[in-house]
Write an enzyme that holds these catalytic residues in place. Sequence first.
Site, PDB file in Angstrom:
ATOM      1  N   CYS A   1       1.442  15.901 -18.519  1.00 39.75           N
ATOM      2  CA  CYS A   1       2.735  15.141 -18.326  1.00 39.75           C
ATOM      3  C   CYS A   1       4.172  15.570 -18.126  1.00 39.75           C
ATOM      4  CB  CYS A   1       2.571  13.888 -18.640  1.00 39.75           C
ATOM      5  SG  CYS A   1       1.165  13.193 -18.962  1.00 39.75           S
TER       6      CYS A   1
ATOM      7  N   HIS B   1      11.474   9.644 -21.753  1.00 36.10           N
ATOM      8  CA  HIS B   1       9.521  10.519 -21.222  1.00 36.10           C
ATOM      9  C   HIS B   1       9.596   9.230 -20.745  1.00 36.10           C
ATOM     10  CE1 HIS B   1       6.183  12.044 -20.106  1.00 36.10           C
ATOM     11  NE2 HIS B   1       5.316  11.171 -20.645  1.00 36.10           N
TER      12      HIS B   1
ATOM     13  N   HIS C   1       4.324   6.455 -13.887  1.00 39.59           N
ATOM     14  CA  HIS C   1       4.467   7.720 -14.179  1.00 39.59           C
ATOM     15  C   HIS C   1       3.631   9.036 -13.581  1.00 39.59           C
ATOM     16  CE1 HIS C   1       3.947  10.899 -17.150  1.00 39.59           C
ATOM     17  NE2 HIS C   1       2.891   9.869 -18.300  1.00 39.59           N
TER      18      HIS C   1
END
Lengths: 316, 406
Positions: B163, B296, B330
């Site tokens: 990620c 994040h 996400h």
Amino acid sequence: MIRLHLHGIGSCGLGTDQPYTDGFGALENIPIKEYAKANVRRRFGRLAKLVYIAAARAIEDAGADPGELAIILATAMGETTVSVDLLRQIHDTKGALIRPSLVPNSVHNSPAGYLGIGLGNHQPSVTISQGWLSAESALVTAADLIQTGTANRALVIAGDEANPSWMEQLEEVRALEWSAALAQQRFQEGVVALVVGSQPGTRELGTVIADTRRVERPADGIGPLLERNQIELNPTTAVRVREGAGGSGLRSMVAAATGLSPEQIALDGPGRGTAQAGAFAVLAECVMQNECDDLLLVGSEVDELALLNWRRRENR
Amino acid sequence: MSDTVTPSASPYRIGITGIGAVSAVGPDVPAFGEALKTPGRVFVPNNRFDLDFEVVVGLARPDWFAPSDHPELESPTGNLCLAAAGECVTQARRRGGAPPDGLIVGTSTGGQSCSEAVMFSLLDGTPPPEYDYKAQGCIAGPSRLLARQLEIVGPVHTVSTACTSSANAIALGAMWIRSGRCRRVLAGGGDALCHTTITSFHALELTGSKMCTPFAPDRPGLTLGEGAGFLMLERLDDVLADGRKPLAHFLGAGMSSDAHHMTAPPKDGNGAVLAMERALEAAGLTTEDVAHINAHGTGTRLNDDAEARAIHHLFGDRLPVTSCKGLIGHTLGGAGGLEAVATVLSLVEGRTFESLGTTSIDAECPIAVVPPGGTTLEGASVILSNSFAFGGNNCTLVFRGLGKNR
């Protein structure tokens, strides 16, 4: 763009722990117990084991502090065995029942993650994947991390796993073309790790530079790539072409660009160029076996070129 | 923020001259910008993948996956990246820039969708689709599609750090400029959703049928999305010499490793602290210079707690913090790229964007979250964009608006 000093080399795989084979080659035994405690290695995938061992050997060879090294991992395929297991479970259960422990190992950077945990390393960690040119690409990344002051030294690791069970699985699903291709390509399992820095180390194994570029025509790109990296051939330069990344077609292009005859340019030998460790495996052999004092290795894939140049001494 | 800090103090001296974005909220930057300003939930029950459990996801429409002239190199992630990368290059060219001379793509899955299709066919005993693993199925596939379609000559690399992939791609792209390797780098990344990603997060009990609410109490976990985001990074001196004006400045990046656990951050977020500290050091800034953080902020309990503690450790609770995840989900390897685009839009618009889905803040998250409607920012504000990943991989990017001084 800087030349890096090579401070240490370590490898694990065919050519180191077991001889190269003529066909598909996988290690029969991975000696991870000698390198990582049970609680550290507990969740390692197959590739993570190879990476960990090669890294440990390189760090020991360099006498480096494992906490100071940026980690750059190059792998084309990652933890392939894990990915195949995961896909089988997804297929069989429509995703409802897969082993959670497979998940963290399925990401491409998992071997680098485990290595960072095992070494207690808080430095930058990058995983590069550019097919068969990943090793050279990772060395480019190391050079830029060091040149920009992001890291002082780096541990650059390249390789891929080859599980003995793959051939059986491919035959089970009747993917015979694929198993034949793996054997024909002489895919060899292996990982090679380098410790590099901008300054000479306590152990000095020469200097190395790598570059990669997509070009419009590979034949026209080799000369400018050599010039760009200030690489001049001398009578002692061993010029080689990656068998698994470019092969004999690239050999004639390199010959034309360098003025050498194709016979003066060697393919990199059985097995070595077909696995991801390819470029580093050839480098390691030159360094450790005193095969030559100056190596130029050229590879190509799709429309990308990669070169790696190593010199044992800089006093030329 | 301090008046003494200028972009020239940064060793990078990099301008951003183009941005591109595709996600569940739309096929381009204008759609993304509008959604950031007037956000609404776009998540839907999964209807693309044949799975034995329910999950809500953020899906891009099929016509948002850009076609190419090279079907032999295509994959869903590749086509999604091409949409955003193509928009980015087009914008930079319209603003007078030259084509990129380097490309660096971050992706966690690459051509995994293609590999899945082949594997499932083989297991079903049906003929697999035409497929070239090295061109389409591997991680590097999208970068090779983009390079050929956009006719990029120069270094082409793929970063795959889960990620943080596209954040690291941007950080490394900036290093290519700073090292002299390139003058104009197209950097970013993306991920299309696939069976592997959805089932993996489901197996870890991190996603489900409820929508994410980053930093909120009783948050249910993350919501997966798909998308891609790219920046055109250029040597600032070239931009200024041409009489052009960048959209924003890229000041630096900080990268670190947790050395703690493969999927869980340390409770105090020390790896995140290290990444933010290194980013500020690279940019020649202090914590006092920072006006806003694009977190994040996945919406999972462990990630949000650790990130909030890390932010609090460095900045207290004085900064407005936002997460894009409540809007676009996400997007995994695309998250850093898309959030970098959101950050540039914040600087261009002079405002922060609300953290959609966060109506109250968990007591374990000692930070100030951007309220509905957003807040205003000075034009020359500094913003951090955080990305964290499996493997304990952390990357923070630093951006600055133009303000009065270009």
